[in-house]
Write an enzyme that holds these catalytic residues in place. Structure first.
Site, PDB file in Angstrom:
ATOM      1  N   ARG A   5      46.828  79.956  14.166  1.00  0.00           N
ATOM      2  CA  ARG A   5      47.360  79.682  15.510  1.00  0.00           C
ATOM      3  C   ARG A   5      47.338  80.973  16.300  1.00  0.00           C
ATOM      4  O   ARG A   5      48.279  81.746  16.304  1.00  0.00           O
ATOM      5  CB  ARG A   5      48.789  79.149  15.395  1.00  0.00           C
ATOM      6  N   SER A  57      51.951  66.951  16.648  1.00  0.00           N
ATOM      7  CA  SER A  57      53.369  67.282  16.877  1.00  0.00           C
ATOM      8  C   SER A  57      54.095  66.053  17.397  1.00  0.00           C
ATOM      9  O   SER A  57      53.569  65.344  18.255  1.00  0.00           O
ATOM     10  CB  SER A  57      53.494  68.388  17.932  1.00  0.00           C
ATOM     11  N   LYS A 100      57.563  80.344  19.652  1.00  0.00           N
ATOM     12  CA  LYS A 100      56.787  79.482  20.548  1.00  0.00           C
ATOM     13  C   LYS A 100      57.464  79.536  21.901  1.00  0.00           C
ATOM     14  O   LYS A 100      58.591  79.080  22.076  1.00  0.00           O
ATOM     15  CB  LYS A 100      56.741  78.050  20.028  1.00  0.00           C
TER      16      LYS A 100
HETATM   17  C1  LIG Z   1      52.615  72.032  11.795  1.00  0.00           C
HETATM   18  C2  LIG Z   1      52.781  72.223  13.261  1.00  0.00           C
HETATM   19  N1  LIG Z   1      53.718  71.498  13.929  1.00  0.00           N
HETATM   20  C3  LIG Z   1      53.867  71.681  15.268  1.00  0.00           C
HETATM   21  C4  LIG Z   1      53.074  72.591  15.951  1.00  0.00           C
HETATM   22  C5  LIG Z   1      53.230  72.776  17.454  1.00  0.00           C
HETATM   23  O1  LIG Z   1      52.059  72.315  18.081  1.00  0.00           O
HETATM   24  P1  LIG Z   1      52.065  72.211  19.680  1.00  0.00           P
HETATM   25  O2  LIG Z   1      53.197  71.344  20.086  1.00  0.00           O
HETATM   26  O3  LIG Z   1      50.715  71.826  20.129  1.00  0.00           O
HETATM   27  O4  LIG Z   1      52.376  73.702  20.153  1.00  0.00           O
HETATM   28  P2  LIG Z   1      51.459  74.995  19.881  1.00  0.00           P
HETATM   29  O5  LIG Z   1      51.591  75.347  18.424  1.00  0.00           O
HETATM   30  O6  LIG Z   1      50.050  74.629  20.229  1.00  0.00           O
HETATM   31  O7  LIG Z   1      52.057  76.053  20.791  1.00  0.00           O
HETATM   32  C6  LIG Z   1      52.107  73.309  15.229  1.00  0.00           C
HETATM   33  N2  LIG Z   1      51.299  74.209  15.861  1.00  0.00           N
HETATM   34  N3  LIG Z   1      51.979  73.124  13.895  1.00  0.00           N
HETATM   35  C1  LIG Z   2      54.537  76.415  16.641  1.00  0.00           C
HETATM   36  C2  LIG Z   2      55.906  75.836  16.739  1.00  0.00           C
HETATM   37  N1  LIG Z   2      56.109  74.536  17.111  1.00  0.00           N
HETATM   38  C3  LIG Z   2      57.377  74.156  17.182  1.00  0.00           C
HETATM   39  S1  LIG Z   2      58.401  75.488  16.787  1.00  0.00           S
HETATM   40  C4  LIG Z   2      57.062  76.535  16.500  1.00  0.00           C
HETATM   41  C5  LIG Z   2      57.225  77.962  16.091  1.00  0.00           C
HETATM   42  C6  LIG Z   2      57.677  78.080  14.659  1.00  0.00           C
HETATM   43  O1  LIG Z   2      57.823  79.452  14.339  1.00  0.00           O
HETATM   44  P1  LIG Z   2      59.034  79.986  13.442  1.00  0.00           P
HETATM   45  O2  LIG Z   2      58.813  79.454  12.051  1.00  0.00           O
HETATM   46  O3  LIG Z   2      58.885  81.497  13.503  1.00  0.00           O
HETATM   47  O4  LIG Z   2      60.297  79.492  14.069  1.00  0.00           O
END
Ligand SMILES: Cc1ncc(COP(=O)(O)OP(=O)(O)O)c(N)n1
Ligand SMILES: Cc1ncsc1CCOP(=O)(O)O
Ligand SMILES: [Mg+2]
Length: 214
Positions: A44, A115, A144
């Site tokens: 990511r 998601s 995020k």
């Molecule tokens: C395993 C997993 N779950 C949720 C997310 C979040 O995806 P998204 O809502 O598209 O947000 P971004 O990660 O793209 O900022 C994820 N990446 N992985």
């Molecule tokens: C990508 C993403 N989607 C929902 S929360 C998140 C960030 C998770 O990062 P952390 O495990 O450091 O809280």
């Protein structure tokens, strides 16, 4: 095509990161995290200082190679074109990303994670043919920028109570001390960024989390 039972097992300790999340070389962080017990990886590359274009692709190739060497599934976040270029094991998309149906048309039977923040979003993803759900943020997160409000583990129990049977991984602010509660709520696994990428030693951090899950 991965079997559902193998996907559930792979979701157990799901590490997510990109170069902005790492204080040292991402390649070493990933290698250490896998040696500590990570079972699936998502690339990511997002946020301040994220790589773009050829640099992003080059890092993705290196991280994919590390996953291949350890037999760990390699998932790319958001970037379907990159996933096709690298021939990844799958992709993860959110509610604001390219629609599930169009992604499925492009990538065939690779893994598609979606998601979901509500039972309704979960049901839509199930009906659309998603392979797993990323549910959260469960707890507050700093990783995020546009994260929604933390929902607590009840968002997972509600999905299970409403007949959502698809593999679920919880996400958002998960670490030692709250990881077990995510599994007890009905998730097949936990996904983390900072609990591993932000730790001094990714191998020790991953192993400690893995221990909490068994
Ligand atoms: C395993 C997993 N779950 C949720 C997310 C979040 O995806 P998204 O809502 O598209 O947000 P971004 O990660 O793209 O900022 C994820 N990446 N992985
Ligand atoms: C990508 C993403 N989607 C929902 S929360 C998140 C960030 C998770 O990062 P952390 O495990 O450091 O809280
Ligand atoms: Mg996304």
């Amino acid at each position: 095509m991965i079997e559902e039972k193998d996907l559930r097992a792979a979701l157990k300790l799901y590490f997510i990161m990109g170069s902005p999340n790492c204080q040292s070389r991402p390649q070493q962080v990933l290698e250490d995290a896998i040696n500590g017990g990570v079972t699936l990886f998502q690339f990511r590359e997002k946020g301040k200082g994220a790589l773009k274009g050829d640099e992003k692709k080059a890092l993705g190739e290196e991280l994919q190679w590390i996953c291949k060497n350890h037999g760990i599934p390699f998932i790319v976040n958001d970037d379907i074109d990159l996933a096709l270029e690298l021939d990844t094991d799958g992709v993860h998309i959110g509610q604001e990303d390219e629609p599930l149906e169009s992604v499925r048309e492009k990538i065939g039977n690779k893994i598609i994670g979606v998601s979901a923040h509500t039972v309704e979003e979960a049901r839509q993803a199930v009906n659309g043919g998603a392979d797993y759900l990323g549910v959260g943020p469960i707890f507050p997160t700093k990783s995020k920028e546009d994260a929604k409000a933390a929902q607590g583990t009840s968002v997972i129990t509600d999905m299970r109570k409403n007949g959502i049977r698809l593999p679920i991984v919880g996400i958002g602010g998960i670490g030692r001390g709250n990881a077990k509660s995510v599994i007890e709520a009905g998730a097949d696994g936990i996904s983390v960024i900072s609990a591993i990428a932000g730790a001094g030693d990714a191998a020790i951090a991953a192993a400690a989390l893995k221990k909490e899950l068994t």
